[in-house]
Design a protein around this motif. Structure first.
Motif, PDB file in Angstrom:
ATOM      1  N   LEU A  82       0.802  -1.226   0.000  1.00  0.00           N
ATOM      2  CA  LEU A  82       0.000   0.000   0.000  1.00  0.00           C
ATOM      3  C   LEU A  82       0.835   1.277   0.000  1.00  0.00           C
ATOM      4  O   LEU A  82       0.353   2.327  -0.387  1.00  0.00           O
ATOM      5  CB  LEU A  82      -0.907   0.042   1.233  1.00  0.00           C
ATOM      6  CG  LEU A  82      -1.862  -1.125   1.391  1.00  0.00           C
ATOM      7  CD1 LEU A  82      -2.569  -1.031   2.726  1.00  0.00           C
ATOM      8  CD2 LEU A  82      -2.864  -1.158   0.256  1.00  0.00           C
ATOM      9  N   GLY A  83       2.029   1.161   0.481  1.00  0.00           N
ATOM     10  CA  GLY A  83       2.818   2.362   0.615  1.00  0.00           C
ATOM     11  C   GLY A  83       3.689   2.622  -0.591  1.00  0.00           C
ATOM     12  O   GLY A  83       3.985   1.731  -1.361  1.00  0.00           O
ATOM     13  N   SER A  97      -0.107   5.615   2.660  1.00  0.00           N
ATOM     14  CA  SER A  97      -1.352   5.722   3.394  1.00  0.00           C
ATOM     15  C   SER A  97      -1.212   5.064   4.760  1.00  0.00           C
ATOM     16  O   SER A  97      -1.557   3.905   4.962  1.00  0.00           O
ATOM     17  CB  SER A  97      -2.472   5.063   2.597  1.00  0.00           C
ATOM     18  OG  SER A  97      -3.685   5.253   3.281  1.00  0.00           O
ATOM     19  N   TRP A  98      -0.693   5.814   5.692  1.00  0.00           N
ATOM     20  CA  TRP A  98      -0.450   5.261   7.031  1.00  0.00           C
ATOM     21  C   TRP A  98      -1.744   4.850   7.696  1.00  0.00           C
ATOM     22  O   TRP A  98      -1.802   3.862   8.425  1.00  0.00           O
ATOM     23  CB  TRP A  98       0.295   6.277   7.893  1.00  0.00           C
ATOM     24  CG  TRP A  98       1.649   6.616   7.365  1.00  0.00           C
ATOM     25  CD1 TRP A  98       2.076   7.836   6.934  1.00  0.00           C
ATOM     26  CD2 TRP A  98       2.753   5.720   7.182  1.00  0.00           C
ATOM     27  NE1 TRP A  98       3.375   7.749   6.501  1.00  0.00           N
ATOM     28  CE2 TRP A  98       3.813   6.472   6.641  1.00  0.00           C
ATOM     29  CE3 TRP A  98       2.944   4.359   7.412  1.00  0.00           C
ATOM     30  CZ2 TRP A  98       5.047   5.906   6.334  1.00  0.00           C
ATOM     31  CZ3 TRP A  98       4.175   3.794   7.108  1.00  0.00           C
ATOM     32  CH2 TRP A  98       5.207   4.572   6.579  1.00  0.00           C
ATOM     33  N   GLY A 107      -5.248  -1.981  16.855  1.00  0.00           N
ATOM     34  CA  GLY A 107      -4.823  -1.208  18.012  1.00  0.00           C
ATOM     35  C   GLY A 107      -3.774  -0.150  17.730  1.00  0.00           C
ATOM     36  O   GLY A 107      -3.478   0.675  18.581  1.00  0.00           O
ATOM     37  N   ARG A 108      -3.213  -0.190  16.550  1.00  0.00           N
ATOM     38  CA  ARG A 108      -2.162   0.770  16.234  1.00  0.00           C
ATOM     39  C   ARG A 108      -2.746   1.976  15.507  1.00  0.00           C
ATOM     40  O   ARG A 108      -3.609   1.841  14.655  1.00  0.00           O
ATOM     41  CB  ARG A 108      -1.095   0.132  15.347  1.00  0.00           C
ATOM     42  CG  ARG A 108      -0.370  -1.014  16.007  1.00  0.00           C
ATOM     43  CD  ARG A 108       0.480  -0.516  17.170  1.00  0.00           C
ATOM     44  NE  ARG A 108       1.227  -1.606  17.791  1.00  0.00           N
ATOM     45  CZ  ARG A 108       2.016  -1.444  18.849  1.00  0.00           C
ATOM     46  NH1 ARG A 108       2.113  -0.257  19.427  1.00  0.00           N
ATOM     47  NH2 ARG A 108       2.665  -2.469  19.357  1.00  0.00           N
ATOM     48  N   VAL A 113       2.264   3.969  13.537  1.00  0.00           N
ATOM     49  CA  VAL A 113       2.834   3.256  12.388  1.00  0.00           C
ATOM     50  C   VAL A 113       3.821   4.140  11.648  1.00  0.00           C
ATOM     51  O   VAL A 113       4.927   3.726  11.298  1.00  0.00           O
ATOM     52  CB  VAL A 113       1.707   2.786  11.445  1.00  0.00           C
ATOM     53  CG1 VAL A 113       2.280   2.217  10.171  1.00  0.00           C
ATOM     54  CG2 VAL A 113       0.844   1.744  12.145  1.00  0.00           C
ATOM     55  N   LYS A 114       3.414   5.352  11.456  1.00  0.00           N
ATOM     56  CA  LYS A 114       4.273   6.303  10.756  1.00  0.00           C
ATOM     57  C   LYS A 114       5.579   6.523  11.527  1.00  0.00           C
ATOM     58  O   LYS A 114       6.667   6.478  10.954  1.00  0.00           O
ATOM     59  CB  LYS A 114       3.518   7.624  10.593  1.00  0.00           C
ATOM     60  CG  LYS A 114       4.262   8.685   9.848  1.00  0.00           C
ATOM     61  CD  LYS A 114       3.377   9.915   9.669  1.00  0.00           C
ATOM     62  CE  LYS A 114       2.941  10.504  10.989  1.00  0.00           C
ATOM     63  NZ  LYS A 114       2.121  11.716  10.813  1.00  0.00           N
TER      64      LYS A 114
END
Length: 348
Positions: A82-83, A97-98, A107-108, A113-114
């Motif tokens: 996706l990234g 797209s974080w 949960g994140r 994530v970023k």
DNA sequence: AAAATATCCAACCGCTAAAAC
DNA sequence: GGTTTTAGCGGTTGGATATTT
């Protein structure tokens, strides 16, 4: 870091009292209407700050602490899928797209994530910022989508067989489409065991997908330099792509895995359209350029006015029980897919 | 033990698109 | 149909903490 500007809006770290006020407010009024939160709570915080504090810190079911190996593994795969899908020949930064990735990591938060990616993974891969931009000009692997079924994705647990896919929303299962934003169910309200299983399920799915990638890599170009999405493929006869690269695309129909489609939220979204086959107008959300009748044009082909205007032609989605097929993609030159706009098509 | 450096992550900023007016 | 407001996003900053010298 703490300060207050001339308007008396507080900045910097949140204290426990502020957190409590914000939490109470959201529990009472629900999420949204962030501009009203300072009024309702008496907080001297701007709406942005309130929203962010809630989403990244106070919201229930947020997983804190170190990323597990499974999470890292999944993150890497999702990032690959996706990234950095946008390949630009300009100096525009890549688009990751974080929030989309975070949505698949139970949960994140997108911020988590970023941060994790930028501080750990980027460094690990030896990528400085300059290199990050450089990377956007490399080819990207496209996973060759194909129809799939959910039946082979069964996970055994103590209470008998249960398919993770059963928890998702199949196109043909209206009972499971009641919940709005239902594609986020993996990230919200899952037990840790379910979360682990969903991670495993995603890993399996992506493993299979990786084995099944396109025989040829294609460049991904967004000619507008924005609105990049899952894929933005453009074989451009006018040379937007780097001519030194060998760009090929071999595909008949382009099919997107039913699970991927579903999990990315298009299943419920497409279903919500007036007619299942007609999802127009899609404008910024989903566009495809119909194939030309003449097939692949020569290198020096200059698009006609009609061909240019075809860019805005509504896109029809053809569904079948096994998956979703993009029927217009028979002609490589015609591909112009932008599956994501700035907003999640699931709506909010 | 203290200073320097590296790492982590919460929070802010600027921008865009959608919604409301 | 144009303008303003709102929501949401990714990128960046900078303070706190950990590690190294």
């Amino acid at each position: 870091m703490e300060s207050a500007n001339s308007l008396g809006v507080r900045k910097g770290a949140w204290c426990k009292e502020e957190d409590a006020l914000l939490k109470n407010c959201v529990e009472q009024y629900g999420e949204g209407k962030w501009n009203l939160v300072p009024l309702r709570t008496g907080l001297s915080r701007c709406r942005k700050s309130c929203r962010l504090r809630w989403l990244n810190y106070l919201r229930p079911n947020i997983t804190r602490g170190k990323f597990t190996r499974d999470e890292v593994d999944l993150l890497m795969r999702l990032h690959k899928l996706l990234g950095n899908r946008q390949v630009s020949l300009t100096v525009l930064p890549s688009f990751v797209s974080w929030s989309l990735i975070a949505g698949r990591l139970p949960g994140r938060t997108a911020n988590d994530v970023k941060n994790f990616w930028n501080t750990r993974m980027e460094r690990k891969s030896g990528g400085g910022k300059g290199q990050a931009i450089q990377k956007t000009i490399t080819k990207a692997n496209i996973i060759r989508p194909r129809p799939r079924t959910f039946s082979n994705l069964t996970i055994q647990d103590g209470s008998g067989a249960a398919s993770v896919a059963d928890n998702l929303h199949k196109p043909n299962d209206p009972d499971k489409n009641n919940n709005n934003n239902n594609n986020n169910i993996m990230s919200e309200s899952l037990s840790s065991q379910e979360a682990e299983e969903s991670i495993r399920w995603w890993s399996n799915l992506l493993d299979e997908a990786a084995e099944d990638k396109f025989e040829n890599d294609i460049p991904l170009v967004d000619e507008k330099g924005k609105q990049a999405g899952l894929w933005t493929g453009h074989i451009n006869p006018e040379g937007l792509v780097d001519e030194e690269e060998d760009y090929l695309l071999a595909s008949d129909d382009l099919e997107l895995d039913a699970e991927v489609w579903e999990l990315l939220g298009f299943g419920a979204w497409a279903k919500a359209q007036a007619s299942p086959r007609d999802v127009s107008p899609l404008s910024s959300t989903l566009q495809a350029r119909p194939a030309t009748s003449s097939g692949t044009p020569p290198e020096d082909h200059v698009p006609t006015t009609e061909e240019e205007s075809a860019l805005d032609t509504p896109f029809l989605i053809q569904t079948n029980p096994a998956g979703y097929v993009f029927p217009y993609l028979k002609d490589p030159w015609a591909i112009r897919l932008s599956l994501f706009g700035r907003r999640d098509p699931r709506g909010s």
